[in-house]
Design an enzyme around this catalytic site. Sequence first.
Site, short mmCIF file in Angstrom:
data_model
loop_
_atom_site.label_atom_id
_atom_site.label_comp_id
_atom_site.label_asym_id
_atom_site.label_seq_id
_atom_site.Cartn_x
_atom_site.Cartn_y
_atom_site.Cartn_z
N SER A 20 6.33 -17.44 0.38
CA SER A 20 5.51 -18.18 0.99
C SER A 20 6.17 -19.27 1.79
CB SER A 20 4.58 -18.87 0.11
OG SER A 20 3.72 -19.77 0.60
N LYS A 41 1.23 -18.11 5.72
CA LYS A 41 1.90 -18.06 4.29
C LYS A 41 0.70 -18.41 3.22
CE LYS A 41 6.21 -17.17 5.19
NZ LYS A 41 6.70 -15.65 4.74
N LYS A 83 0.81 -1.23 0.02
CA LYS A 83 -0.01 -0.05 -0.08
C LYS A 83 0.98 1.23 0.03
CE LYS A 83 -3.85 0.56 2.33
NZ LYS A 83 -4.91 0.54 1.58
#
Length: 234
Positions: free
Chosen positions: A125, A143, A107
């Site tokens: 991940s 994850k 963001k």
Amino acid sequence: MSSFTGKTILIVGASSGIGHALAQLLQEQGATLITAGRRQPEGIQSTHIEWDVTQPLGDAFAQLPEELHGLVYCPGTINLKPFQRLQPDDYQADFQTNVMGAIETIKGSFTALKKSKMASVVLFSTVAAKVGIGLHTSVSVAKSAVEGLAKSLAAEFATYGIRVNAIAPSLTDTPLAEELLEGDRREAANKRHPLGRVGKPEDIAAMAAFILSDQASWITGQVIGVDGGMGSLK
């Protein structure tokens, strides 16, 4: 010309492990680096932004340049406990570091990424989001959310030319995994991987650098296993 000459890359969590290996690699290839984290990475020439990812971002990214060509979010956790011993705070802590920190980072840098019209975002991940591994419930939950985030944002950001992918490593020899590789544990960990060893930070950093590069300009929305075969082979 080096492949990253003229490109500005933000790496969150570059002070150790995979993030540091990636920063070194990109620095060698001519990238202009911005790093964010609790401390300035050693041996890395970067504009450093001090930020603890467990805290709100606030205006920490106000000093970002107008244009970013890449973003890599490296912070992670290894919190291995039996399911019955995990408390809500464990899940919340893992989610904050792995997911909310990534969301805040994206963001906060979206406008600069959008400006480049060809940016690449790399998230991390774990093989444990694909393969069921005991004691990994909390980190697997967090994850798995990172993988969902990567795919959803890849779809939403494609119109801006922003690619979003995730790398799913297996156990990698980083300070975070130090306890898991002590003594006899290292040999046992090596044997669990079809290629006979645990990962090195450089193994994962090389894939991250590729995904950031122009050579990967048609790759988005992917979860790429760099795991010594653990995610796919018996």
